[in-house]
Every structure is written in C-alpha cells, then in structure tokens.
Motif scaffolding. Structure first.
Motif, PDB file in Angstrom:
ATOM      1  N   ARG A   1     -11.819  36.308 -38.277  1.00  0.00           N
ATOM      2  CA  ARG A   1     -11.268  36.732 -36.947  1.00  0.00           C
ATOM      3  C   ARG A   1     -12.350  37.172 -36.158  1.00  0.00           C
ATOM      4  O   ARG A   1     -12.218  37.370 -34.872  1.00  0.00           O
ATOM      5  CB  ARG A   1     -10.254  37.758 -37.263  1.00  0.00           C
ATOM      6  N   LEU A   2     -13.713  37.300 -36.821  1.00  0.00           N
ATOM      7  CA  LEU A   2     -14.804  37.662 -35.673  1.00  0.00           C
ATOM      8  C   LEU A   2     -15.496  36.485 -35.383  1.00  0.00           C
ATOM      9  O   LEU A   2     -16.350  35.988 -36.188  1.00  0.00           O
ATOM     10  CB  LEU A   2     -15.675  38.644 -36.545  1.00  0.00           C
ATOM     11  N   PRO A   3     -15.693  36.128 -33.921  1.00  0.00           N
ATOM     12  CA  PRO A   3     -16.370  34.977 -33.600  1.00  0.00           C
ATOM     13  C   PRO A   3     -18.050  35.160 -34.040  1.00  0.00           C
ATOM     14  O   PRO A   3     -18.297  36.461 -33.783  1.00  0.00           O
ATOM     15  CB  PRO A   3     -16.533  35.138 -31.982  1.00  0.00           C
ATOM     16  N   GLY A   4     -18.457  34.132 -34.328  1.00  0.00           N
ATOM     17  CA  GLY A   4     -19.782  34.409 -34.700  1.00  0.00           C
ATOM     18  C   GLY A   4     -20.018  35.040 -36.092  1.00  0.00           C
ATOM     19  O   GLY A   4     -21.199  35.063 -36.652  1.00  0.00           O
ATOM     20  N   TYR A   5     -18.968  35.206 -36.903  1.00  0.00           N
ATOM     21  CA  TYR A   5     -19.238  35.636 -38.281  1.00  0.00           C
ATOM     22  C   TYR A   5     -18.054  34.514 -39.184  1.00  0.00           C
ATOM     23  O   TYR A   5     -17.474  33.933 -38.560  1.00  0.00           O
ATOM     24  CB  TYR A   5     -18.752  37.394 -38.159  1.00  0.00           C
ATOM     25  N   SER A   6     -18.150  35.228 -40.749  1.00  0.00           N
ATOM     26  CA  SER A   6     -17.323  34.334 -41.223  1.00  0.00           C
ATOM     27  C   SER A   6     -16.998  35.254 -42.733  1.00  0.00           C
ATOM     28  O   SER A   6     -17.905  35.854 -42.818  1.00  0.00           O
ATOM     29  CB  SER A   6     -17.527  33.012 -41.496  1.00  0.00           C
ATOM     30  N   ARG A   7     -16.110  34.457 -43.386  1.00  0.00           N
ATOM     31  CA  ARG A   7     -15.830  35.242 -44.573  1.00  0.00           C
ATOM     32  C   ARG A   7     -17.201  34.662 -45.574  1.00  0.00           C
ATOM     33  O   ARG A   7     -17.606  35.484 -46.272  1.00  0.00           O
ATOM     34  CB  ARG A   7     -14.568  34.366 -45.481  1.00  0.00           C
TER      35      ARG A   7
END
Length: 148
Positions: A102-108
């Motif tokens: 849910r964080l733009p620019g990040y991922s699981r």
C-alpha cells in the motif's frame, strides 16, 4: 535497506493515519523516542510513531503494525516496548507484509529483501518463504481480529 526519507514520508503518514497513528519525524541524527532497537529504528510512544529520514521503511511498518495489532488499553501505556506474545509478533510481521504493497514506491518484494537484510529469522530461511509457506497462524490471528 530502504530508508523512509527515500520512500517519502507523506506516504507513510497517510497509511499510518488511517490506523490512528501519527507519524513524528525526528530531525537529523537525533535520538528516536520510543525506539526499542536504538540507532535509526522506529519508535513508539502512545499514538505516535517516531522516525528519522534514515529509519528503514520495514522498521516503521513493523512498529506501526505493533500499534495496529494491540488493543486500546495497551496503546494507552505504550512506550518503547510493544509487548505481546510470539503469535502476535508473527501477526505483526505478516501485517507489515500486507501493508508494504500500500506504499507507493515500495512493495512486498522490497520488504522481504529489507527484512532479510536486517536479520529477521524465520524457520524456512527467508521472509518470503515464511510468508508464503509458514504463516497460517499469523494470518488466522489477524483474521480473528478483522485486521486481514
């Protein structure tokens, strides 16, 4: 490891505010209030999550998920040590994996790499392997509380 400042603090602020947690940014290399691990690691005090620009995103997510997973009475007394048992700790780790996307620019995927680099230890050897193959109890804990 991805630092909060690189990701963008507003993205974290929006995500955490949706759970009633205020993001407090600590200047420079000042000590982070409520940090259990010290150095650049995120800290919890009451309804505030304290970070610096160099705080790893996985640390901010982890501490925020501790807050999300605890009840109101524990939140009132919250200062540095989130407490909880082993199963809750697993649920916190699982929830941070869910929220990473849910964080733009990040991922699981970024979170898994950051967790492994930091030294989280799981029986299957990696955060990804744990999440995909050994975390049924953590998911059940979250589902029972309406958090997943």
């Amino acid at each position: 490891m991805t630092p909060c400042g690189e990701l963008g603090l507003p993205a974290l602020e929006v995500l955490f505010a949706s759970h009633g947690l205020a993001l407090v940014v600590v200047a420079g290399h000042s000590e982070i209030p409520g940090s259990y691990w010290g150095e650049s690691e995120a800290g919890l005090v009451g309804e505030q999550l304290h970070v610096r620009a160099d705080t790893p995103v996985h640390s901010a997510l982890h501490e925020a998920c501790h807050y999300i997973c605890m009840d109101a009475s524990r939140r009132k007394a919250l200062d540095t040590d989130a407490g909880g048992d082993d199963l809750e700790e697993s649920a916190v780790c699982y929830l941070q994996c869910l929220l990473a996307d849910r964080l733009p620019g990040y991922s699981r995927e970024c979170l898994f790499a950051d967790m492994d680099a930091w030294g989280y230890s799981f029986r299957l050897g990696s955060a990804r392997a744990w999440f995909e193959n050994d975390a049924e109890d953590a998911l059940a804990w979250l589902e029972q509380r309406g958090l997943a």
